[in-house]
Design an enzyme around this catalytic site. Sequence first.
Site, PDB file in Angstrom:
ATOM      1  N   ASP A 159      47.647  54.889  98.417  1.00 17.15           N
ATOM      2  CA  ASP A 159      48.138  53.777  97.596  1.00 17.15           C
ATOM      3  C   ASP A 159      48.442  52.574  98.477  1.00 17.15           C
ATOM      4  O   ASP A 159      49.539  52.029  98.441  1.00 17.15           O
ATOM      5  CB  ASP A 159      49.382  54.224  96.810  1.00 17.15           C
ATOM      6  CG  ASP A 159      49.684  53.283  95.664  1.00 17.15           C
ATOM      7  OD1 ASP A 159      48.809  52.445  95.331  1.00 17.15           O
ATOM      8  OD2 ASP A 159      50.791  53.386  95.090  1.00 17.15           O
ATOM      9  N   GLN A 210      62.222  48.775  92.159  1.00 16.62           N
ATOM     10  CA  GLN A 210      62.153  49.613  90.985  1.00 16.62           C
ATOM     11  C   GLN A 210      60.723  49.580  90.478  1.00 16.62           C
ATOM     12  O   GLN A 210      60.066  48.538  90.571  1.00 16.62           O
ATOM     13  CB  GLN A 210      63.101  49.065  89.905  1.00 16.62           C
ATOM     14  CG  GLN A 210      63.760  50.149  89.132  1.00 16.62           C
ATOM     15  CD  GLN A 210      65.021  49.641  88.415  1.00 16.62           C
ATOM     16  OE1 GLN A 210      65.307  48.457  88.432  1.00 16.62           O
ATOM     17  NE2 GLN A 210      65.734  50.543  87.803  1.00 16.62           N
ATOM     18  N   LYS A 247      65.158  56.492  98.220  1.00 14.77           N
ATOM     19  CA  LYS A 247      64.209  56.442  97.122  1.00 14.77           C
ATOM     20  C   LYS A 247      64.444  57.619  96.192  1.00 14.77           C
ATOM     21  O   LYS A 247      64.453  58.775  96.606  1.00 14.77           O
ATOM     22  CB  LYS A 247      62.776  56.486  97.660  1.00 14.77           C
ATOM     23  CG  LYS A 247      61.759  56.295  96.571  1.00 14.77           C
ATOM     24  CD  LYS A 247      60.403  56.072  97.165  1.00 14.77           C
ATOM     25  CE  LYS A 247      59.371  56.866  96.398  1.00 14.77           C
ATOM     26  NZ  LYS A 247      58.062  56.735  96.992  1.00 14.77           N
ATOM     27  N   GLY A 301      59.895  55.099  90.657  1.00 12.60           N
ATOM     28  CA  GLY A 301      61.306  55.432  90.672  1.00 12.60           C
ATOM     29  C   GLY A 301      62.121  54.231  91.105  1.00 12.60           C
ATOM     30  O   GLY A 301      61.716  53.094  90.892  1.00 12.60           O
ATOM     31  N   VAL A 308      64.576  52.413  94.241  1.00 11.74           N
ATOM     32  CA  VAL A 308      64.957  52.421  95.647  1.00 11.74           C
ATOM     33  C   VAL A 308      66.295  51.705  95.790  1.00 11.74           C
ATOM     34  O   VAL A 308      66.488  50.607  95.294  1.00 11.74           O
ATOM     35  CB  VAL A 308      63.902  51.713  96.524  1.00 11.74           C
ATOM     36  CG1 VAL A 308      64.322  51.793  97.988  1.00 11.74           C
ATOM     37  CG2 VAL A 308      62.558  52.345  96.327  1.00 11.74           C
TER      38      VAL A 308
END
Length: 748
Positions: A544, A427, A447, A431, A433
């Site tokens: 990322d 989390q 997800k 969002g 998962v």
Amino acid sequence: MGFFGILMQVTRWVGVIILLELAAAEISFPIALPNCPYTCGDVEIPYPFGLREDCYIDPNFYINCTSNSFGKTQPILPKNITVTSISLEGQAEILMYIAKDCYEQGVLDPSIWNMVWLNSPLNFSVSNTQNKFVVVGCDTYAFLKGSRQNESYTTGCISACGSTRDMVNGFCSGVGCCEVDIPLGLKQIIVQSKSFDNHTEVTNFNPCGYAFISKQDTFNFSIASLLNLRDETMMPMVLDWVIGTETCEDVANKSSYACGGNSSCINSNKSGYLCKCMDGYRGNPYLPDGCQDIDECENDDSCKGPGEKCFNIPGNFTCPCIEGYHLDRSAGVDLCVINQSSLQVKLFVGVGISFIVVLVCSSWLYLIVKQRKLIKLKQRFFEQNGGLILQQKLSKQENSTAIAKIFTKEEMQKATNNYDENLIIGQGGFGTVYKGILPDNGIVAIKKSKTIDENQIEQFINEVVVLSQINHRNVVKLLGCCLETQVPLLVYEFIPNGTLFEYIHHESQASTISWETRLRIAAEIAEALSYLHFAASPPIIHRDVKSSNILLDSTYVAKVSDFGTSRLVPLDQTQLATMVQGTLGYLDPEYMQTSQLTEKSDVYSFGVVLVELLTGKKALSFDRPEEERSLAMYFISFLKDNRLFEILEKHIVKEGKAEHLKEVAHLAKRCLRLKGEDRPTMKEVATELEGLRKVEMHSWANVDSNSEETKFLLGETSNSYKYNAINKSTNVYNSVRDHVIFDLDDGR
Ligand SMILES: *[C@@H]1O[C@H](CO)[C@@H](O)[C@H](O)[C@H]1NC(C)=O
Ligand SMILES: *[C@@H]1O[C@H](CO)[C@@H](O)[C@H](O)[C@H]1NC(C)=O
Ligand SMILES: *[C@@H]1O[C@H](CO)[C@@H](O)[C@H](O)[C@H]1NC(C)=O
Ligand SMILES: *[C@@H]1O[C@H](CO)[C@@H](O)[C@H](O)[C@H]1NC(C)=O
Ligand SMILES: *[C@@H]1O[C@H](CO)[C@@H](O)[C@H](O)[C@H]1NC(C)=O
Ligand SMILES: *[C@@H]1O[C@H](CO)[C@@H](O)[C@H](O)[C@H]1NC(C)=O
Ligand SMILES: *[C@@H]1O[C@H](CO)[C@@H](O)[C@H](O)[C@H]1NC(C)=O
Ligand SMILES: *[C@@H]1O[C@H](CO)[C@@H](O)[C@H](O)[C@H]1NC(C)=O
Ligand SMILES: *[C@@H]1O[C@H](CO)[C@@H](O)[C@H](O)[C@H]1NC(C)=O
Ligand SMILES: *[C@@H]1O[C@H](CO)[C@@H](O)[C@H](O)[C@H]1NC(C)=O
């Protein structure tokens, strides 16, 4: 068939119909003995009368059914008495002659009888209640003679008048007409009419005197009668008939007792008795079988009260209360009153049933409406989430099995047990998962993003398509997506062992991760990123890269995940202007300043991950002093001060060869260079790490390595620019170390 034939046919049918009707009448109750005819002409002949032997009670009650002179069938009693009707109440209507005393110019007409008689059997008497002795004329007197209780009886009446003036039509008032009552039990009568002056005075309007017994109210006197009666021969008269001469009491035990079952005996006012059906019965009381019970329940008038039902019993009927009612006598009469409980039950059942019906109907309707809404919503979401574009793209793909699958909302709900909180495996800002199980028992990670920018739908779909085609052992595989929900769901392969972040920074675990493993994981990440940057088409910048986006599978093989912010790089561009996105601590400072995204941003982030692997420290920690918060800066400052081994994870320093550690540290430092141009590509990084790993593996596997094996190993990695120049295995480590040192110096 002629007219006559048709007539015959019609007559036959009419006959049949009449017979059928008579049969129907017989069914109601019999009036004659079995097998006896019971009609003559249109007159019913009930027992004790009968039309033939064995059908009457005795010969005095025989009725001769013959045709008269006009061909009309008539029932005739003994002594030639014509019967017109018989009632079981003890009466028979007959026709009786009129005594006429007629004169022609003062001379008696001998062809007309002025005396008539009725010599009926003793069982019959002239009804005293229903007959009158009537005399009509203006010069007339008449006698009525008979026997009464075995004694003779005589009565008479005089009717005289001078003119018709004082006569009143409709009234037998003594002028032109007189009448007297009949006494009780008069039998064997003689009627005689006479005159005083041979009608000489009144011959114009009244040539005859008339005397007769007639049934009451059948003869209506009028002035015309003085003349017209001459043409009449007979008048209706009523006879009373009785059975026997004894009283009911006398006859009760005798074999001659004539009353049948369910009937009672009534003493006649004359001698003898009559039979009568008891109340509640009907039929012919003189028949041996007697009277039949009346089914009062056939009559709608029986049991009219509410809640009553008719129940026939012999001779009577009762009105028991139907179910749900009870008898109430409080009002003085029997009433059926509805049971309060059954009223309640009825009410309850009625209300209950209608409630259920309403409930079922409305919930059914509600479900239908809801279902429609859901389907519409799903379709809207699907379109809004770019489902149509995705479908189009997928249909263009040739190898359709390798690419993204579109899951339905229901499949997702089922897989996640309706988004069960217990199945949440991750989390964060991005969002949630969930761990999910597909119908084929495949375990997946689902997800659920927080939001999605509608303007980027097409891009999102592109990414789904591209990412689903990436098939690299170190990249988490995207299996498909679900677009029917408000935010699209992405379905990935499930990686069981958590993130690299957890792995490294878990206190008890960290010390057990060997240098070998760390190096392998680093190499694997580099491999994956290199693949994304160079092998994928179009190239993908992850954007990322961080330890918490590296997942570890069951054998701790690294898998790069979370392409939530990734950007596809159009083939003709090497950099993209985007909103700065990423994670603090990993974020490329150059990208932060310029917003120009290149693949070198990933290289920077990878450098940070590499440092994390080396030092076991978090990329950004507010627990550390301000100047040490960013691991990248901190690490570089340590390198500058030549204090590398102080910052490295303790057991790595023991495990790893110092040269190798330095080499990796140097590689990390290069990755962390401020200018993207100065950083190596991921391809270079991957090659370098892989080479190092192989050398290390070789040294671990075979400490007394011979040169040929080393050569072979080095040869295999000949694509690396670094190792091409190295000829002697014994020099490898040194030259690597030199290189590291050189670069470290260079970095200063
Ligand atoms: C019935 O009447 C007819 C004619 O009046 C007569 O001929 C016949 O004998 C009578 N029958 C009996 C049984 O008296
Ligand atoms: C019986 O009466 C009829 C008239 O009703 C008469 O014509 C007939 O002759 C009578 N018969 C006898 C046997 O008296
Ligand atoms: C009436 O007629 C009878 C016989 O027809 C006769 O003997 C008698 O004298 C008559 N009486 C009178 C008053 O004319
Ligand atoms: C009636 O009178 C006759 C003769 O007068 C006689 O034979 C008969 O027995 C009497 N009947 C009754 C019931 O008195
Ligand atoms: C008798 O006749 C008179 C006059 O014709 C009439 O008003 C009356 O209703 C009649 N009565 C019966 C019982 O027929
Ligand atoms: C009719 O009267 C005769 C003579 O009185 C008698 O014998 C006979 O039993 C009576 N019939 C009936 C049914 O009463
Ligand atoms: C008729 O018979 C019953 C018994 O069967 C008896 O009680 C009754 O007294 C008798 N009645 C007469 C009038 O004989
Ligand atoms: C009286 O009528 C009832 C019902 O119809 C029947 O069952 C019973 O047998 C009758 N009684 C006699 C004496 O016939
Ligand atoms: C007997 O006579 C009385 C009085 O006249 C009458 O009320 C009753 O109905 C008569 N009975 C029969 C069976 O005719
Ligand atoms: C029928 O039953 C009612 C009530 O029980 C009673 O009043 C009536 O007299 C009975 N009728 C007969 C014919 O028994």
